[in-house]
Design a protein around this motif. Structure first.
Motif, PDB file in Angstrom:
ATOM      1  N   ARG A   8       3.162   1.881   3.102  1.00 43.89           N
ATOM      2  CA  ARG A   8       4.580   1.535   3.060  1.00 43.89           C
ATOM      3  C   ARG A   8       5.434   2.524   2.265  1.00 43.89           C
ATOM      4  N   ALA A   9       4.817   3.430   1.523  1.00 42.86           N
ATOM      5  CA  ALA A   9       5.579   4.414   0.755  1.00 42.86           C
ATOM      6  C   ALA A   9       4.694   5.632   0.523  1.00 42.86           C
ATOM      7  N   GLY A  10       5.313   6.814   0.397  1.00 41.23           N
ATOM      8  CA  GLY A  10       4.541   8.041   0.231  1.00 41.23           C
ATOM      9  C   GLY A  10       5.160   8.987  -0.773  1.00 41.23           C
ATOM     10  N   LEU A  11       4.301   9.808  -1.365  1.00 40.79           N
ATOM     11  CA  LEU A  11       4.709  10.856  -2.301  1.00 40.79           C
ATOM     12  C   LEU A  11       3.898  12.102  -2.008  1.00 40.79           C
ATOM     13  N   SER A  12       4.577  13.225  -1.845  1.00 41.31           N
ATOM     14  CA  SER A  12       3.926  14.517  -1.621  1.00 41.31           C
ATOM     15  C   SER A  12       4.119  15.406  -2.841  1.00 41.31           C
ATOM     16  N   LEU A  13       3.020  15.944  -3.361  1.00 39.46           N
ATOM     17  CA  LEU A  13       3.058  16.899  -4.460  1.00 39.46           C
ATOM     18  C   LEU A  13       2.922  18.303  -3.880  1.00 39.46           C
ATOM     19  N   PRO A  45       4.055  17.013  11.245  1.00 40.24           N
ATOM     20  CA  PRO A  45       4.505  15.671  10.851  1.00 40.24           C
ATOM     21  C   PRO A  45       5.991  15.475  11.160  1.00 40.24           C
ATOM     22  N   THR A  46       6.290  15.149  12.402  1.00 34.25           N
ATOM     23  CA  THR A  46       7.698  15.051  12.833  1.00 34.25           C
ATOM     24  C   THR A  46       8.096  13.635  13.218  1.00 34.25           C
ATOM     25  N   THR A  47       7.255  12.651  12.907  1.00 32.59           N
ATOM     26  CA  THR A  47       7.622  11.264  13.190  1.00 32.59           C
ATOM     27  C   THR A  47       8.718  10.822  12.227  1.00 32.59           C
ATOM     28  N   ASP A  48       9.748  10.185  12.739  1.00 36.62           N
ATOM     29  CA  ASP A  48      10.786   9.644  11.864  1.00 36.62           C
ATOM     30  C   ASP A  48      10.201   8.505  11.025  1.00 36.62           C
ATOM     31  N   LEU A  49      10.398   8.592   9.712  1.00 32.88           N
ATOM     32  CA  LEU A  49       9.877   7.585   8.793  1.00 32.88           C
ATOM     33  C   LEU A  49      11.040   6.791   8.204  1.00 32.88           C
ATOM     34  N   TYR A  50      10.967   5.479   8.307  1.00 31.65           N
ATOM     35  CA  TYR A  50      12.002   4.606   7.765  1.00 31.65           C
ATOM     36  C   TYR A  50      11.514   3.901   6.493  1.00 31.65           C
ATOM     37  N   ARG A  51      10.386   4.340   5.968  1.00 35.02           N
ATOM     38  CA  ARG A  51       9.853   3.823   4.709  1.00 35.02           C
ATOM     39  C   ARG A  51      10.071   4.862   3.615  1.00 35.02           C
ATOM     40  N   PRO A  52      10.062   4.456   2.335  1.00 35.58           N
ATOM     41  CA  PRO A  52      10.365   5.386   1.238  1.00 35.58           C
ATOM     42  C   PRO A  52       9.385   6.562   1.182  1.00 35.58           C
ATOM     43  N   PHE A  53       9.934   7.748   0.956  1.00 35.32           N
ATOM     44  CA  PHE A  53       9.103   8.942   0.808  1.00 35.32           C
ATOM     45  C   PHE A  53       9.762   9.870  -0.210  1.00 35.32           C
ATOM     46  N   MET A  54       8.914  10.450  -1.062  1.00 30.88           N
ATOM     47  CA  MET A  54       9.404  11.325  -2.131  1.00 30.88           C
ATOM     48  C   MET A  54       8.650  12.647  -2.091  1.00 30.88           C
ATOM     49  N   LEU A  55       9.386  13.744  -2.267  1.00 33.59           N
ATOM     50  CA  LEU A  55       8.802  15.078  -2.391  1.00 33.59           C
ATOM     51  C   LEU A  55       8.937  15.543  -3.837  1.00 33.59           C
ATOM     52  N   ILE A  60       0.856  -1.194   0.000  1.00 32.02           N
ATOM     53  CA  ILE A  60       0.000   0.000   0.000  1.00 32.02           C
ATOM     54  C   ILE A  60       0.886   1.235   0.000  1.00 32.02           C
ATOM     55  N   GLY A  61       0.618   2.146  -0.894  1.00 33.54           N
ATOM     56  CA  GLY A  61       1.289   3.440  -0.931  1.00 33.54           C
ATOM     57  C   GLY A  61       0.269   4.555  -0.920  1.00 33.54           C
ATOM     58  N   MET A  62       0.744   5.788  -0.795  1.00 31.28           N
ATOM     59  CA  MET A  62      -0.165   6.938  -0.760  1.00 31.28           C
ATOM     60  C   MET A  62       0.528   8.141  -1.359  1.00 31.28           C
ATOM     61  N   PHE A  63      -0.259   8.974  -2.072  1.00 37.80           N
ATOM     62  CA  PHE A  63       0.247  10.272  -2.497  1.00 37.80           C
ATOM     63  C   PHE A  63      -0.850  11.302  -2.338  1.00 37.80           C
ATOM     64  N   GLY A  64      -0.425  12.571  -2.295  1.00 35.47           N
ATOM     65  CA  GLY A  64      -1.397  13.643  -2.136  1.00 35.47           C
ATOM     66  C   GLY A  64      -0.827  14.951  -2.615  1.00 35.47           C
ATOM     67  N   TRP A  65      -1.725  15.832  -3.002  1.00 36.72           N
ATOM     68  CA  TRP A  65      -1.334  17.165  -3.464  1.00 36.72           C
ATOM     69  C   TRP A  65      -1.614  18.180  -2.358  1.00 36.72           C
ATOM     70  N   SER A  66      -0.626  19.037  -2.089  1.00 41.28           N
ATOM     71  CA  SER A  66      -0.766  20.160  -1.173  1.00 41.28           C
ATOM     72  C   SER A  66      -1.211  19.668   0.212  1.00 41.28           C
ATOM     73  N   LYS A  67      -2.378  20.071   0.656  1.00 43.09           N
ATOM     74  CA  LYS A  67      -2.867  19.605   1.959  1.00 43.09           C
ATOM     75  C   LYS A  67      -2.911  18.080   2.012  1.00 43.09           C
ATOM     76  N   GLY A  68      -3.257  17.460   0.890  1.00 42.17           N
ATOM     77  CA  GLY A  68      -3.258  16.004   0.825  1.00 42.17           C
ATOM     78  C   GLY A  68      -1.865  15.417   0.927  1.00 42.17           C
ATOM     79  N   GLY A  69      -0.849  16.168   0.487  1.00 37.34           N
ATOM     80  CA  GLY A  69       0.533  15.717   0.664  1.00 37.34           C
ATOM     81  C   GLY A  69       0.939  15.739   2.125  1.00 37.34           C
TER      82      GLY A  69
END
Length: 403
Positions: free
Chosen positions: A285-290, A300-310, A262-271
């Motif tokens: 398990r993975a995230g993308l912020s637009l 959002p200050t939790t340390d994330l050890y899963r892939p994340f892309m800005l 399962i992954g997730m992405f979002g734009w602006s507030k959704g990011g």
């Protein structure tokens, strides 16, 4: 303080607006819709509102179009009406609970043409969107997507990874359909979520909801919406039907979902909500912020050890301390791509649709160029998104990447 549209930072407020069976009466200002809705998403000058479309009255309004997805699979889609009975919704009235409309997109079998193509938005929502922005509500018809509503699911030899999508403030779940149907055509199941009362949505009984100034919507509200939607998708995968109206489901949908991917992405507030969801729900398990501001209470200050892309544009690490701070908490694979000359709305469907609408309302190429001089060219923006989603390496020749 007014913020960028879609970001969740406070936007300008207006008066009342006639709608089709609206819930709420606040009129969305044109400025408040820049980058968040079709009508002015690419920075179209405000002075063009109210011009007559170039199509003749006899011909009726023209239909906007979307590019075809490039994947090997046909695309299916089904809307779901969900109710979260753990969350009372005072704005909807006594005894009412939080209601959401979501869509599930997926690869479809080759007999999909027996099923109608789904519109980008419902006709009523499209009219409300245009009218809210100061345009003739009949200036254009919503494009037809590649998704065939209710088509049977194709099983491409394996179960389908699931991707969740969260839109920006004042927007709607269809605002990145080009990306969504592209993913579905390559074998993903994509769940897009309308955040009711913070954008445009229509329910099966004909209620059209808009952004409400009396609704306290934060990125955490979005996170709760998405996590509830994911719970319902888990019920679907287990053989249930989460639709409260018991609408029929596409053949094979639940059994096709792979909940271990399962992954997730979002734009602006959704990011921002994507970051918050990953920090509170290990199923993602993975995230993308637009281009998200990464501002919330708490942050959002939790340390994330899963892939994340800005993918940044205006909310860059250099310009926004909250974005820079968030990036330091990415302890696993991380990547920050900055598209050259991008603006806040550059990564969504508006880049493709706004020039079409501008032509319909009689806007010259020169006016459009002045109004969107800082935006990424539509074709490059759309193709770039497809490449980046399908590759873990940075291949964008027009941007800058930071690991």
């Amino acid at each position: 303080m007014a913020g960028r549209p879609g970001s969740g930072v406070e936007q300008p407020r207006g008066g009342s607006m006639p709608t089709v069976k609206p819930v709420g009466t606040r009129r969305i200002t044109r400025r408040g819709l820049v980058g968040a809705t079709l009508a002015v998403g690419a920075g179209v000058p405000l002075g063009i509102a109210g011009r007559a479309p170039t199509a003749t009255a006899d011909a009726g309004p023209a239909r906007l179009t979307l590019p075809r997805p490039t994947g090997p699979y046909r695309v299916g889609v089904v809307p779901l009406h969900l109710v979260d009975r753990s969350r009372p919704e005072p704005l909807a009235g006594p005894g009412r609970y939080r209601e959401l409309m979501v869509s599930v997109w997926y690869p479809a079998r080759n007999d999909e043409r027996r099923y109608p193509r789904s519109p980008w938005m419902t006709a009523a929502s499209m009219r409300v969107l245009l009218e809210s922005a100061g345009f003739d509500p009949h200036a254009a018809l919503a494009p037809l997507t590649a998704g065939h509503e209710g088509a049977p699911v194709r099983h491409p030899g394996r179960r389908l990874p699931v991707v969740l999508y969260s839109h920006g403030a004042g927007s709607h779940r269809s605002d990145t359909t080009i990306v969504v149907q592209e993913l579905a055509s390559h074998g993903y199941a994509v769940v897009t979520v309308d955040h009711t009362y913070d954008g445009f949505s229509e329910f099966p009984d004909g209620r059209v909801t808009i952004q409400e100034e009396d609704f306290d919507s934060t990125p955490w509200t979005y996170t709760r919406d998405v996590r509830f939607a994911l719970d319902e998708i888990c019920d679907l995968a287990a053989g249930g039907n989460p639709d409260v109206d018991h609408a029929p489901l596409p053949t094979g949908l639940g059994a096709a979902l792979d909940l271990s991917r399962i992954g997730m992405f979002g734009w602006s507030k959704g990011g921002t909500a994507t970051a918050l969801t990953m920090g509170t729900d290990r199923r993602v398990r993975a995230g993308l912020s637009l281009d998200a501001p990464m501002v919330s209470q708490p942050m959002p200050t939790t340390d994330l050890y899963r892939p994340f892309m800005l993918m940044t544009a205006e909310y860059t690490r250099a310009a926004e301390p909250a974005v820079a701070e968030f990036f330091t908490h990415l302890r696993g694979w991380r990547l920050n791509i900055q598209a050259a000359e991008a603006i806040h709305s550059s990564y969504g469907d508006n880049q493709w649709l706004v020039p079409q609408l501008a032509k319909l309302i009689g806007m010259s190429d020169e006016e459009l160029a002045r109004g969107s001089a800082r935006s990424t060219p539509p074709a490059r923006s759309a193709s770039g998104r497809r490449t980046r989603w399908r590759s873990s390496t940075c291949t964008c020749g027009t941007g800058a990447a930071t690991y």
